[in-house]
Design an enzyme around this catalytic site. Sequence first.
Site, short mmCIF file in Angstrom:
data_model
loop_
_atom_site.label_atom_id
_atom_site.label_comp_id
_atom_site.label_asym_id
_atom_site.label_seq_id
_atom_site.Cartn_x
_atom_site.Cartn_y
_atom_site.Cartn_z
N HIS A 1 -5.08 11.80 14.09
CA HIS A 1 -6.02 11.78 13.12
C HIS A 1 -7.30 10.77 14.14
CE1 HIS A 1 -3.68 13.91 10.24
NE2 HIS A 1 -2.71 12.83 10.32
N ASP B 1 0.85 -1.24 0.14
CA ASP B 1 0.10 0.07 -0.12
C ASP B 1 0.82 1.18 -0.05
OD1 ASP B 1 -1.56 2.10 0.53
OD2 ASP B 1 -2.80 1.17 2.22
N ASP C 1 2.92 18.82 13.61
CA ASP C 1 2.82 17.80 12.68
C ASP C 1 2.20 18.50 11.34
OD1 ASP C 1 2.56 14.44 12.14
OD2 ASP C 1 1.10 15.41 10.75
N HIS D 1 0.22 17.44 8.85
CA HIS D 1 -1.09 17.04 8.70
C HIS D 1 -2.24 17.67 9.74
CE1 HIS D 1 1.13 13.85 6.96
NE2 HIS D 1 0.47 14.00 5.79
C1 X5A Z 1 0.27 10.78 11.50
C2 X5A Z 1 0.59 11.33 10.15
C3 X5A Z 1 -0.29 11.17 7.88
C4 X5A Z 1 -1.27 10.39 6.95
C5 X5A Z 1 -1.11 10.75 5.54
C6 X5A Z 1 -2.05 9.83 4.64
N1 X5A Z 1 -0.58 10.50 9.35
N2 X5A Z 1 -1.71 10.16 3.39
O1 X5A Z 1 1.38 11.82 9.79
ZN ZN Z 2 1.67 13.87 9.86
#
Ligand code: X5A
Ligand code: ZN
Length: 697
Positions: free
Chosen positions: A135, A20, A172, A174
Amino acid sequence: MGTALVYHEDMMLSRLLWDDPECRIECPERLAAALDGLRQCGLEQRCLRLVAREASEEELGLVHSPEYVALVQRTQALSKEELQVLSGQYDAVYFHQSTFHCARLAAGAALQLVDAVLTGAAHNGLALVRPPGHHSQRAAANGFCVFNNVAIAAEHAKQKHGLHRILIVDWDVHHGQGIQYIFEDDPSVLYFSWHRYEHGHFWPFLQESNVDAVGRGQGRGFTVNLPWNQVGMGNADYLAAFLHTLLPLAFEFNPELVLVSAGFDSAIGDPEGQMRATPECFAHLTQLLQVLANGRVCAVLEGGYHLESLAKSVCMMVQALLGDPVPPLSGPLVPCQSALESIHSVRMTQAPYWMSLQKQDVATMLNPGSHSPDGTPATLLPGGPTCEAAATTLSSFLDPLHLSPIPPIRTAVALTVPDATLPLPPGVLCQEGSAPREETEAWARLHKSLAQDEALDALGKLLYLFDRILDGQVSSGITATPASAAEATLDVAIRRALCHRAQRLFCVALGQLDWPPDLADDRRILWLNIGGKEAAASSMFHISTPLPRTTGGFLSCVLGLVLPLAYGFQPDLVLVALGPAHGLQNPQAALLAAMLRGPAGGRVLALIGEESTPQLASTLARVLHGEAPPNLGPFLMASPEDIQALLHLRAQLEPRWKMLQVAGEAPGSGGSEPAAQSQPTEGPFPAAPSGPPFWVA
Ligand code: X5A
Ligand code: ZN
């Protein structure tokens, strides 16, 4: 007491069992790299090492539904095929038979860290964990995250330790939408996240990652999103975000605990983030957070997928947590236009909820012409290469994995009347030595006020201490002089540093101190007087501002003026002089000194009046040694005069000192050259003499 490092090697067990491309990057080697890095730098050994425990079902239930916890528990017994099918039901998630165990250890590690810090077993710390957490949601795994480690730790801190105000800083790359959802209506948790957003075109593609998501109900204003709309954000952008958005709110919020969702995919080299901040930047961000919550900072690893960048960034953070001086930031510190647009819109959006942002942006508000007809702000600049930094190879930032030399002595105190009762933290040196008499007398001939005995003694001590700082033997120091000789002593200190090939010297002079007139045009010295009659800049290098009378005004001055100037100037050395009638309270002086450790790699000399209290010397010694400054007391809004002073100076100084900016420039206003190339408008700094930097012995 020290820095806790919480970890368990079992957290390396979970891994992706099928192909993946999206999930491949979240691999066990991440933890190995971070830990190896800490070992190689000798940092792991300096920490209080704690073995992570599993979080209990009850603890997971602080944030997650019992059904979801039970579902994750059942994954232990699934076949590879079943794991893959279940994983497919979530966005960017993979399960492994060990996931439940690892995720419980990850949450447990965060809990243990918070317990260690809140019971006083450690000052601060880092939990090195995987899977990450920010997340994950009440009943869903998402983005490699299974249990929301930081959210669980925050809820635990509230329920088990009775805390009322917790700040979560999510650096982070994200958006930690999981944390946002969990606390969106909760005013006891202030959640700040910056994230790659690209106007919604970056994962997780959510509208609620935008700046206008501010929380709901009672929690309005306690969610702060700073979306980055371009890749390539660097040190200056991150620093500007801290100084002009996060920190003003954080001081006003006055947290009892700071949790960091410490993802390092926001660092240079990371394939997800595509940002440019160097590992050193995370040391600075950490240091900036350490002035809050009495230094109670608990960091929990989130993302970070470039192994060397991750390792080096983790080392930098731990170095800062340990209280070591941190390497100065390199490269021109000029935030890019896109970053400034984001920062400006956060300030505008959050202003209704925070006194510290009110009326502060008036002078830099977009002019009416740059608004579109419906009244919404137009984009300031069309897309362009504004964030493209000069071509520099990644490896030059990451390689080799060693730390810059740290002076053997972190802090020395040189007082003329050594006070044995002075409460000094262990490790602070009480300096006895003085410079040779002839040398001291030679310098003293420059000023009448240095002729008297006490002044001469003090000067001898200062010269001796100062030389050890300039030689790299000592990082920071405190020295005292009679009030009548303060200005002359400061003058000598400046000249001594210049003789020692210091290229840039930042002088913060508090109270009645005037600068050496013959050095007025010497751009090696940036002079800032706090406590002057009015806000005035006679040049870009000679600045004066009144001492604000409220906590809010003082903080605006430090975050909105002193630190942007200091970081923008990138001094070799900072001199903080508390002159006659400086008017600073001890906690204010401590905060100033603590925050000025960053810009010059920890090289700070504080000069105080001999008649000041021993408490002042002791407080300064503690913060220069790496302890957290005491709380400033209740937040009182800046007075209109103080706000005016800051706006006035900002307008005058911004053309030269770009770190002062809190908004993008309007099109055609003349200053829209690409950030990375913009050079000081007054020409380059004086040419560097050949040879190594002056502080290398
Ligand atoms: C914790 C973190 C990133 C997920 C990325 C999915 N998650 N494309 O950095
Ligand atoms: Zn991240």
